[in-house]
Design a protein around this motif. Structure first.
Motif, PDB file in Angstrom:
ATOM      1  N   CYS A   1     -29.868 -53.824   9.822  1.00  0.00           N
ATOM      2  CA  CYS A   1     -28.713 -54.107  10.684  1.00  0.00           C
ATOM      3  C   CYS A   1     -28.959 -53.705  12.129  1.00  0.00           C
ATOM      4  O   CYS A   1     -28.071 -53.853  12.972  1.00  0.00           O
ATOM      5  CB  CYS A   1     -27.469 -53.407  10.146  1.00  0.00           C
ATOM      6  SG  CYS A   1     -27.535 -51.610  10.225  1.00  0.00           S
TER       7      CYS A   1
ATOM      8  N   ALA B   1     -26.072 -50.458   5.489  1.00  0.00           N
ATOM      9  CA  ALA B   1     -25.842 -51.474   6.527  1.00  0.00           C
ATOM     10  C   ALA B   1     -24.350 -51.760   6.684  1.00  0.00           C
ATOM     11  O   ALA B   1     -23.848 -51.917   7.809  1.00  0.00           O
ATOM     12  CB  ALA B   1     -26.605 -52.752   6.174  1.00  0.00           C
ATOM     13  N   LYS B   2     -23.622 -51.815   5.577  1.00  0.00           N
ATOM     14  CA  LYS B   2     -22.170 -52.013   5.655  1.00  0.00           C
ATOM     15  C   LYS B   2     -21.517 -50.870   6.426  1.00  0.00           C
ATOM     16  O   LYS B   2     -20.620 -51.091   7.261  1.00  0.00           O
ATOM     17  CB  LYS B   2     -21.572 -52.091   4.243  1.00  0.00           C
ATOM     18  CG  LYS B   2     -21.863 -53.369   3.492  1.00  0.00           C
ATOM     19  CD  LYS B   2     -21.219 -53.320   2.113  1.00  0.00           C
ATOM     20  CE  LYS B   2     -21.510 -54.570   1.297  1.00  0.00           C
ATOM     21  NZ  LYS B   2     -20.923 -54.482  -0.076  1.00  0.00           N
TER      22      LYS B   2
ATOM     23  N   HIS C   1     -22.126 -51.247  10.140  1.00  0.00           N
ATOM     24  CA  HIS C   1     -21.204 -52.236  10.721  1.00  0.00           C
ATOM     25  C   HIS C   1     -19.805 -51.645  10.845  1.00  0.00           C
ATOM     26  O   HIS C   1     -19.121 -51.846  11.866  1.00  0.00           O
ATOM     27  CB  HIS C   1     -21.186 -53.501   9.859  1.00  0.00           C
ATOM     28  CG  HIS C   1     -22.373 -54.386  10.051  1.00  0.00           C
ATOM     29  ND1 HIS C   1     -22.532 -55.190  11.154  1.00  0.00           N
ATOM     30  CD2 HIS C   1     -23.472 -54.595   9.267  1.00  0.00           C
ATOM     31  CE1 HIS C   1     -23.669 -55.863  11.052  1.00  0.00           C
ATOM     32  NE2 HIS C   1     -24.257 -55.529   9.929  1.00  0.00           N
ATOM     33  N   LYS C   2     -19.374 -50.901   9.826  1.00  0.00           N
ATOM     34  CA  LYS C   2     -18.038 -50.299   9.843  1.00  0.00           C
ATOM     35  C   LYS C   2     -17.893 -49.305  10.992  1.00  0.00           C
ATOM     36  O   LYS C   2     -16.826 -49.218  11.633  1.00  0.00           O
ATOM     37  CB  LYS C   2     -17.787 -49.599   8.502  1.00  0.00           C
ATOM     38  CG  LYS C   2     -16.437 -48.920   8.384  1.00  0.00           C
ATOM     39  CD  LYS C   2     -16.302 -48.256   7.014  1.00  0.00           C
ATOM     40  CE  LYS C   2     -14.994 -47.489   6.892  1.00  0.00           C
ATOM     41  NZ  LYS C   2     -14.880 -46.818   5.561  1.00  0.00           N
TER      42      LYS C   2
ATOM     43  N   GLY D   1     -19.512 -49.406  13.760  1.00  0.00           N
ATOM     44  CA  GLY D   1     -19.819 -50.029  15.041  1.00  0.00           C
ATOM     45  C   GLY D   1     -21.189 -49.681  15.579  1.00  0.00           C
ATOM     46  O   GLY D   1     -21.407 -49.712  16.796  1.00  0.00           O
TER      47      GLY D   1
ATOM     48  N   ALA E   1     -24.143 -51.160  14.294  1.00  0.00           N
ATOM     49  CA  ALA E   1     -25.096 -52.236  14.015  1.00  0.00           C
ATOM     50  C   ALA E   1     -25.229 -53.129  15.245  1.00  0.00           C
ATOM     51  O   ALA E   1     -24.233 -53.480  15.880  1.00  0.00           O
ATOM     52  CB  ALA E   1     -24.647 -53.049  12.812  1.00  0.00           C
ATOM     53  N   THR E   2     -26.460 -53.485  15.567  1.00  0.00           N
ATOM     54  CA  THR E   2     -26.695 -54.353  16.716  1.00  0.00           C
ATOM     55  C   THR E   2     -27.009 -55.781  16.314  1.00  0.00           C
ATOM     56  O   THR E   2     -27.057 -56.666  17.174  1.00  0.00           O
ATOM     57  CB  THR E   2     -27.863 -53.815  17.567  1.00  0.00           C
ATOM     58  OG1 THR E   2     -29.058 -53.775  16.770  1.00  0.00           O
ATOM     59  CG2 THR E   2     -27.557 -52.427  18.096  1.00  0.00           C
TER      60      THR E   2
ATOM     61  N   PRO F   1     -26.012 -59.217  13.955  1.00  0.00           N
ATOM     62  CA  PRO F   1     -24.827 -59.798  13.306  1.00  0.00           C
ATOM     63  C   PRO F   1     -24.881 -59.619  11.794  1.00  0.00           C
ATOM     64  O   PRO F   1     -25.957 -59.654  11.195  1.00  0.00           O
ATOM     65  CB  PRO F   1     -24.885 -61.271  13.711  1.00  0.00           C
ATOM     66  CG  PRO F   1     -26.306 -61.522  14.098  1.00  0.00           C
ATOM     67  CD  PRO F   1     -26.833 -60.249  14.655  1.00  0.00           C
ATOM     68  N   LYS F   2     -23.720 -59.454  11.204  1.00  0.00           N
ATOM     69  CA  LYS F   2     -23.647 -59.271   9.754  1.00  0.00           C
ATOM     70  C   LYS F   2     -23.750 -60.625   9.064  1.00  0.00           C
ATOM     71  O   LYS F   2     -22.912 -61.507   9.286  1.00  0.00           O
ATOM     72  CB  LYS F   2     -22.330 -58.588   9.378  1.00  0.00           C
ATOM     73  CG  LYS F   2     -22.239 -58.198   7.914  1.00  0.00           C
ATOM     74  CD  LYS F   2     -20.952 -57.427   7.650  1.00  0.00           C
ATOM     75  CE  LYS F   2     -20.848 -56.974   6.197  1.00  0.00           C
ATOM     76  NZ  LYS F   2     -19.588 -56.226   5.956  1.00  0.00           N
TER      77      LYS F   2
ATOM     78  N   LEU G   1     -25.127 -60.229   2.807  1.00  0.00           N
ATOM     79  CA  LEU G   1     -25.959 -59.127   3.288  1.00  0.00           C
ATOM     80  C   LEU G   1     -27.031 -58.757   2.271  1.00  0.00           C
ATOM     81  O   LEU G   1     -28.195 -58.522   2.632  1.00  0.00           O
ATOM     82  CB  LEU G   1     -25.074 -57.920   3.594  1.00  0.00           C
ATOM     83  CG  LEU G   1     -25.753 -56.676   4.170  1.00  0.00           C
ATOM     84  CD1 LEU G   1     -26.462 -57.007   5.485  1.00  0.00           C
ATOM     85  CD2 LEU G   1     -24.730 -55.562   4.377  1.00  0.00           C
TER      86      LEU G   1
END
Length: 557
Positions: free
Chosen positions: A473, A523-524, A527-528, A530, A532-533, A535-536, A540
């Motif tokens: 991610c 990875a989730k 993303h949660k 903020g 991750a650079t 895109p999800k 996944l």
């Protein structure tokens, strides 16, 4: 980290497809006797190889036969490292297909002996040795590495190698071994991996008096000079390998905590001894609750050893206990420590407490020994992270069994010779009621009609998946909640069959599935949070799975 990018890695930052002998000495590309007839003609290999073409499977069987004929584990380690420097695809095929047999050879416990003898068994350079003498030139040295797109770095300064202490430059065996597990267990492409040893000297008099010691023959550099060297190193990694994750490994207590604290927001990094150990131990505790019937908020854990591993476990336990409803004070009150001076308490006389111990210094009368602490505190779990062999004596273990229907005893110190007790001792002294885990592997134990398979609380269950998830991610930071997520994911993958055998970790044969599951959840979480650079993707899990390296030969034409 798409698979197609990984497949192209061989040419990233390196020359075009080599030919002839150059190809045969390129471990990432070499196929040895598996080069096809057409490849031999096109790539100038005709005559450089014996005429018969073998399959990868046939090569693997021959390698296994050669390996199994070696008389000692150290000789097997040497054979495997030689194979790795000659043909990485074949090496990882052997490792991945026979992970239970190979794990103790490429990592604990054999890697401990390999590090002790690293100078004498040194064959070909692997990774980078960066010494304090290269201050001001670290970025230049990093660029000497032949691959420009490094994504995974494991670095040590050799001060606290396993339970063996200060081994200086001989500690290179640890980064090399850890990165081989990243590939075998989580499919991180070997071309992405770079082991590094930072040589700032050694305080080991035996090494400094050894005329054949391969590192700097000087006392360890400490203080501002050390800090400036490390600052330059981190800045150089960010500049030269901007997409790399940095794993701190086997640094001494005086440096490990502050290096993690000062750098975790500067560069995507984590300390496996602190955070990885914490995660795998917490997973074991969560799995143990399914046997004991307990819950996390009702535990009283007594640690023998108050260094990186012990306080790291306690910190993550506190996070989990607070999620379960405890206050921070209540959660910390569940964790007690015995160090070299006795029970860690507020009013203890002697040396001032180290910063990382202070949150666990409770109000209690001083206690001198572990046995007295067990009697006074009546813990539900006893965790050894002390490197004190056989510190869990028969009277202590039997007392734990008297206090608990199913005492939880984790002897996590590595290598095997440093374990606080053996699996056989733990099962025998508790009449088979113990929930046991160890840092190094132990054979199954037969007790009456039952056979117990002791769980190995090996960090390999955690760090490869965490690293893979962070890379997948493009995480800018690896947080404690990611390690909590990893622990819960690992615990969820322990089946009833595992528990019936007394094992609180899945079989190592499932390690790729475990690493994939952890990577997805990490990875989730990124993303949660903020962090991750990238895109999800819509799927996944499928995206990460298809990025994982498989050791199969690629067509060179």
């Amino acid at each position: 980290m798409k698979k197609q990018n990984a497949d192209k890695l061989h040419s990233t930052g390196a020359s075009a497809q080599p030919r002839g002998m150059s190809l045969l000495t390129d471990a990432l590309r070499n196929k040895g006797t598996a080069f096809s007839e057409a490849e031999r003609d096109a790539l100038g290999l005709r005559g450089l190889l014996p005429p018969r073409v073998f399959t990868l499977e046939e090569q693997k069987q021959r390698a296994l036969g050669n390996l199994r004929r070696k008389p000692t584990n150290l000789e097997k380690y040497i054979y495997l490292t030689t194979l790795q420097t000659r043909n990485e695809t074949l090496f990882y095929r052997v490792l991945q297909d026979h992970i239970e047999e190979m794990m103790p050879l490429v990592y604990t416990p054999t890697v401990g002996q390999a590090c002790l003898e690293y100078g004498s068994i040194f064959r070909r350079p692997r990774g980078l040795f960066i010494s304090i003498r290269e201050r001001g030139r670290i970025a230049e040295i990093l660029r000497h590495w032949p691959i420009a797109d490094v994504r995974m770095i494991v670095v040590t300064d050799g001060e606290r190698i396993l339970g063996l202490g200060d081994l200086g430059a001989l500690g290179m065996g640890i980064p090399v071994g850890k990165l081989s597990l990243y590939t075998a267990c989580a499919g991180v492409h070997p071309g992405y991996c770079l082991p590094i040893t930072l040589d700032v000297g050694t305080d080991n008099d035996t090494l400094r008096n050894d005329p054949f010691y391969i590192g700097l023959n000087q006392k360890r550099v400490r203080g501002p000079e050390y800090d400036e060297f490390l600052d330059e190193f981190v800045a150089a990694v960010k500049t030269v390998f901007p997409r790399a994750l940095l794993q701190w490994e086997d640094f001494g207590n005086t440096n490990a905590f502050r290096l993690l604290a000062s750098n975790r927001s500067k560069i995507c990094s984590f300390n496996d001894d602190i955070q990885g150990t914490a995660s795998v131990a917490l997973a074991g505790l969560l799995g143990a609750h399914r046997i004991t019937g307990g819950s996390i908020e009702k535990q009283r854990i007594l640690f023998l050893g108050a260094g990186e591993a012990g306080t790291g476990i306690a910190d993550l336990f506190v996070t989990a206990a607070m999620d379960a409803g405890l206050t921070e004070a209540q959660a910390r009150a569940c964790c007690w420590f015995v160090d070299s001076e006795g029970l860690v308490v507020k009013n203890r006389k002697g040396r001032p407490l180290a910063h990382h111990k202070i949150p666990y210094a409770h109000d209690h009368a001083p206690i001198a020994t572990l046995a007295e602490a067990v009697e006074a505190l009546k813990p539900t779990a006893l965790i050894g992270v002390s490197s004190q062999a056989r510190a869990f004596t028969e009277p202590i273990v039997r007392r734990m069994a008297a206090l608990n229907k199913h005492p939880v005893i984790f002897a996590l110190s590595n290598p095997t010779a440093k374990a606080e007790c053996t699996a056989e001792e733990a099962y025998q002294w508790t009449d088979g009621r113990v929930v046991f885990a160890s840092g190094s592997p132990f054979d199954p134990v037969k007790l009456g009609e039952r056979t117990f398979v002791p769980g190995q609380g090996n960090n390999v269950y955690i760090f490869p998946g965490v690293g893979l998830g962070a890379l997948a991610c493009g995480a800018t930071e690896v947080t404690d909640r990611m390690f909590l997520t990893a622990a819960r994911t690992l615990a969820s993958m322990v089946g009833e069959e595992d528990l019936a055998k007394g094992r609180v970790y899945p079989a190592l044969t499932r390690i790729r599935a475990v690493s994939l599951a952890i990577a997805v959840e990490v990875a989730k979480e990124a993303h949660k949070e903020g962090l991750a650079t990238l895109p999800k993707p819509a799927d996944l899990e499928a995206d990460i799975r298809q990025s994982m390296f498989e050791p199969v030969y690629q067509d060179c034409l």
